[in-house]
Design an enzyme around this catalytic site. Structure first.
Site, mmCIF file in Angstrom:
data_model
loop_
_atom_site.group_PDB
_atom_site.id
_atom_site.type_symbol
_atom_site.label_atom_id
_atom_site.label_comp_id
_atom_site.label_asym_id
_atom_site.label_seq_id
_atom_site.Cartn_x
_atom_site.Cartn_y
_atom_site.Cartn_z
ATOM 1 N N GLU A 79 7.384 -9.855 -17.486
ATOM 2 C CA GLU A 79 8.335 -8.894 -16.947
ATOM 3 C C GLU A 79 9.444 -9.662 -16.219
ATOM 4 O O GLU A 79 10.139 -9.110 -15.377
ATOM 5 C CB GLU A 79 7.649 -7.875 -16.044
ATOM 6 C CG GLU A 79 6.835 -8.450 -14.927
ATOM 7 C CD GLU A 79 6.146 -7.372 -14.096
ATOM 8 O OE1 GLU A 79 6.849 -6.516 -13.558
ATOM 9 O OE2 GLU A 79 4.903 -7.411 -13.982
ATOM 10 N N CYS A 111 2.731 -5.796 -15.513
ATOM 11 C CA CYS A 111 1.683 -6.834 -15.498
ATOM 12 C C CYS A 111 0.677 -6.672 -16.633
ATOM 13 O O CYS A 111 -0.247 -7.479 -16.765
ATOM 14 C CB CYS A 111 0.954 -6.828 -14.163
ATOM 15 S SG CYS A 111 2.057 -6.994 -12.765
ATOM 16 N N HIS A 233 -6.856 -7.559 -12.479
ATOM 17 C CA HIS A 233 -5.475 -7.960 -12.191
ATOM 18 C C HIS A 233 -5.372 -8.108 -10.672
ATOM 19 O O HIS A 233 -5.806 -7.211 -9.935
ATOM 20 C CB HIS A 233 -4.504 -6.886 -12.697
ATOM 21 C CG HIS A 233 -3.122 -7.049 -12.139
ATOM 22 N ND1 HIS A 233 -2.410 -8.212 -12.307
ATOM 23 C CD2 HIS A 233 -2.342 -6.224 -11.384
ATOM 24 C CE1 HIS A 233 -1.242 -8.085 -11.692
ATOM 25 N NE2 HIS A 233 -1.176 -6.897 -11.131
HETATM 26 N N1 CAA Z 1 -5.558 -8.236 10.545
HETATM 27 C C1 CAA Z 1 -6.248 -7.870 9.444
HETATM 28 N N2 CAA Z 1 -5.795 -6.921 8.566
HETATM 29 C C2 CAA Z 1 -4.578 -6.366 8.812
HETATM 30 C C3 CAA Z 1 -3.823 -6.703 9.943
HETATM 31 C C4 CAA Z 1 -4.361 -7.679 10.842
HETATM 32 N N3 CAA Z 1 -3.691 -8.071 11.933
HETATM 33 N N4 CAA Z 1 -2.675 -5.986 9.895
HETATM 34 C C5 CAA Z 1 -2.724 -5.206 8.791
HETATM 35 N N5 CAA Z 1 -3.876 -5.444 8.120
HETATM 36 C C6 CAA Z 1 -4.339 -4.849 6.876
HETATM 37 C C7 CAA Z 1 -4.077 -3.347 6.773
HETATM 38 O O1 CAA Z 1 -5.064 -2.605 7.449
HETATM 39 C C8 CAA Z 1 -4.124 -3.172 5.261
HETATM 40 O O2 CAA Z 1 -5.461 -3.156 4.822
HETATM 41 P P1 CAA Z 1 -6.030 -1.894 3.994
HETATM 42 O O3 CAA Z 1 -5.100 -1.722 2.822
HETATM 43 O O4 CAA Z 1 -7.404 -2.314 3.619
HETATM 44 O O5 CAA Z 1 -5.970 -0.740 4.930
HETATM 45 C C9 CAA Z 1 -3.522 -4.471 4.722
HETATM 46 O O6 CAA Z 1 -3.550 -5.400 5.805
HETATM 47 C C10 CAA Z 1 -2.076 -4.307 4.284
HETATM 48 O O7 CAA Z 1 -1.392 -3.671 5.299
HETATM 49 P P2 CAA Z 1 -0.271 -2.585 4.994
HETATM 50 O O8 CAA Z 1 -0.749 -1.604 3.982
HETATM 51 O O9 CAA Z 1 0.263 -2.085 6.278
HETATM 52 O O10 CAA Z 1 0.804 -3.543 4.296
HETATM 53 P P3 CAA Z 1 2.248 -3.253 3.821
HETATM 54 O O11 CAA Z 1 2.722 -1.902 4.212
HETATM 55 O O12 CAA Z 1 3.037 -4.420 4.286
HETATM 56 O O13 CAA Z 1 2.150 -3.260 2.209
HETATM 57 C C11 CAA Z 1 1.708 -3.925 0.003
HETATM 58 C C12 CAA Z 1 1.276 -4.053 1.467
HETATM 59 C C13 CAA Z 1 1.750 -2.461 -0.402
HETATM 60 C C14 CAA Z 1 0.680 -4.658 -0.853
HETATM 61 C C15 CAA Z 1 3.106 -4.572 -0.170
HETATM 62 O O14 CAA Z 1 3.033 -5.934 0.076
HETATM 63 C C16 CAA Z 1 3.701 -4.343 -1.550
HETATM 64 O O15 CAA Z 1 4.388 -3.348 -1.781
HETATM 65 N N6 CAA Z 1 3.454 -5.284 -2.526
HETATM 66 C C17 CAA Z 1 3.969 -5.166 -3.884
HETATM 67 C C18 CAA Z 1 3.293 -4.064 -4.687
HETATM 68 C C19 CAA Z 1 1.871 -4.394 -5.049
HETATM 69 O O16 CAA Z 1 1.455 -5.528 -5.140
HETATM 70 N N7 CAA Z 1 1.092 -3.347 -5.341
HETATM 71 C C20 CAA Z 1 -0.274 -3.524 -5.796
HETATM 72 C C21 CAA Z 1 -0.655 -2.517 -6.847
HETATM 73 S S1 CAA Z 1 0.574 -2.496 -8.139
HETATM 74 C C22 CAA Z 1 0.148 -3.777 -9.190
HETATM 75 O O17 CAA Z 1 -0.927 -4.300 -9.126
HETATM 76 C C23 CAA Z 1 1.162 -4.252 -10.171
HETATM 77 C C24 CAA Z 1 1.810 -5.475 -9.622
HETATM 78 O O18 CAA Z 1 1.338 -6.580 -9.845
HETATM 79 C C25 CAA Z 1 3.005 -5.328 -8.800
#
Ligand code: CAA
Length: 384
Positions: A79, A111, A233
């Protein structure tokens, strides 16, 4: 006749960003990245390296002259295309020196693309048992500086040789796929970075696994107990675990413990690399096979592929006697151990110093392979 993965290899660029350093720079508790997301390091590519150089570095070391004479299909799942029309697989075909009477093309579905390539290869070899198919998953996963997806970036390629009588994994014809039109992650034409609905992407990934896994059990009568390991994945290492646990939590503590132990072995490399997009599932497979001490011939391995947009697929394979001899554990650990740790300034420089393909330029990059120049918008690479 058995068909499956005969050879498999990965490449990641020789630069990485430490996730603790990135967390400090972004005023985030490092444990969010290290534990919450589950990433320690993130592979980063300079502008002189792209999906073709990643693919060359992954494919070349594993191909023999006999392979190059037998390959009649070259598929790149990506991609991160570098052209809207011409397939990177054509350049790869020439640079690898594969015999000319071959099909070469690219597959796009986020992906998931490389899995479509693997399934296509299976059907092709069933019809043409003497042929071999090269499938390469190659991507540069970038969300941009200070973006929500920044800690889930990565870069690199996985190359697989699919053939009859494979030496590593016999693939079963048990695949269950699922298509759903959802905008969880997409990249409109002209956009350098994807648009992401992060929470929706997580939720859709988990629900997609639940749907294909439930359908798989109905169709095959198999359950978690029939699997030695499940691979996923891995956009970040917590993701596959969340999806697996959404179903596995209904099972006995012993079964949960066994499959979670295998899951941990499957994410050893991803934790140090980040998201490879199309290659991530297959990097997990390599990690599992190289890091696990308990797998054995005839064990059934599950593979869950997910591409945003969305297409999901669950299928399985059976380990071949002596598969260990066809892996490259030491080489792969060396690649990961001998990378250069970027400072924050260097990492940010990699993002701001983008490749301008409408200007003729010459570059210096000692990496085999890399872009040596741009002339008339065409990328020229160092050749064999
Ligand atoms: N200590 C330990 N854990 C902590 C923490 C701390 N101090 N602070 C936060 N966390 C945890 C949260 O509780 C959360 O855990 P859970 O999901 O188990 O509840 C985790 O860290 C992530 O925190 P947030 O959800 O608040 O993180 P975020 O809002 O920054 O978003 C994300 C995370 C959605 C992965 C973001 O990085 C993102 O959008 N990434 C790109 C999209 C992606 O990878 N999506 C995955 C599915 S899609 C896919 O697989 C296709 C692809 O390859 C893109």
């Amino acid at each position: 006749m058995h068909v499956g993965i005969d050879k498999i290899n990965f490449f990641v660029p020789s630069y990485f960003m430490d996730m603790t350093d990135l967390a400090h720079a972004r005023n985030v508790d490092p444990n969010k990245f290290l534990i919450g997301i589950g990433q320690s390091q993130m592979a980063v590519a300079p502008k002189t390296q792209d999906i073709i150089t990643f693919a060359m570095n992954a494919a070349l070391p594993m191909l023999s002259p006999e392979d190059k004479a037998a390959i009649d299909m070259v598929i790149v799942g990506t991609e991160s295309s570098i052209d809207e029309s011409k397939a990177s697989a054509i350049v790869l075909h020439r640079m690898l020196g594969i015999q000319p009477f071959a099909r070469s093309f690219e597959i796009k579905e986020a992906c998931y693309g490389a899995t479509a390539g693997v399934q296509l290869a299976l059907g092709h070899i069933q019809r043409n048992p003497k042929s071999k198919v090269l499938v390469v998953a190659s991507d540069n996963a970038r969300y941009g500086l200070n973006s929500g997806g920044e800690p889930t970036q990565g870069a690199g390629a996985v190359a697989m040789l699919i053939s009859a009588d494979p030496h590593i994994l016999r693939l079963h014809q048990d695949t269950v796929s699922l298509t759903q039109d959802i905008y969880d992650f997409w990249r409109p034409i002209g956009h350098e970075y994807p648009l992401v609905e992060g929470a929706l992407s997580n939720q859709t990934y988990i629900e997609s696994f639940g749907k294909v896994w439930t359908e798989y059990q109905t169709r095959t009568g198999l359950t978690f107990a029939d699997f030695a390991a499940m691979t996923f994945h891995v956009p970040y290492t917590k993701m596959g675990k969340k999806a697996m646990m959404s179903e596995l939590e209904k099972e006995t503590p012993e079964l949960q413990e066994r499959l979670l132990a295998r899951y941990e072995e499957s994410i050893v490399y991803s934790r140090r690399v980040g998201n490879l997009y199309t290659g991530s599932l297959y990097l997990s497979l390599i990690s599992l096979l190289e890091q696990s001490q308990v797998l054995k011939a005839a064990d059934r391995i599950g593979l869950f592929s997910y591409g945003s947009g969305t297409v999901a697929e669950f299928f399985s394979g059976e380990l071949v006697e002596g598969y260990e001899a066809h892996l490259a554990k030491e080489l792969h650990e060396d690649i990961l151990d001998n990378r250069y740790a970027l400072s924050l300034e260097e990492y940010e420089q990699f993002f701001t110093d983008t490749l301008l393909t409408d200007q003729d330029q010459v570059f210096e990059d000692s990496q085999l392979f890399s872009i040596q120049s741009i002339q008339n918008t065409i990328r020229h690479y160092n050749e064999l």
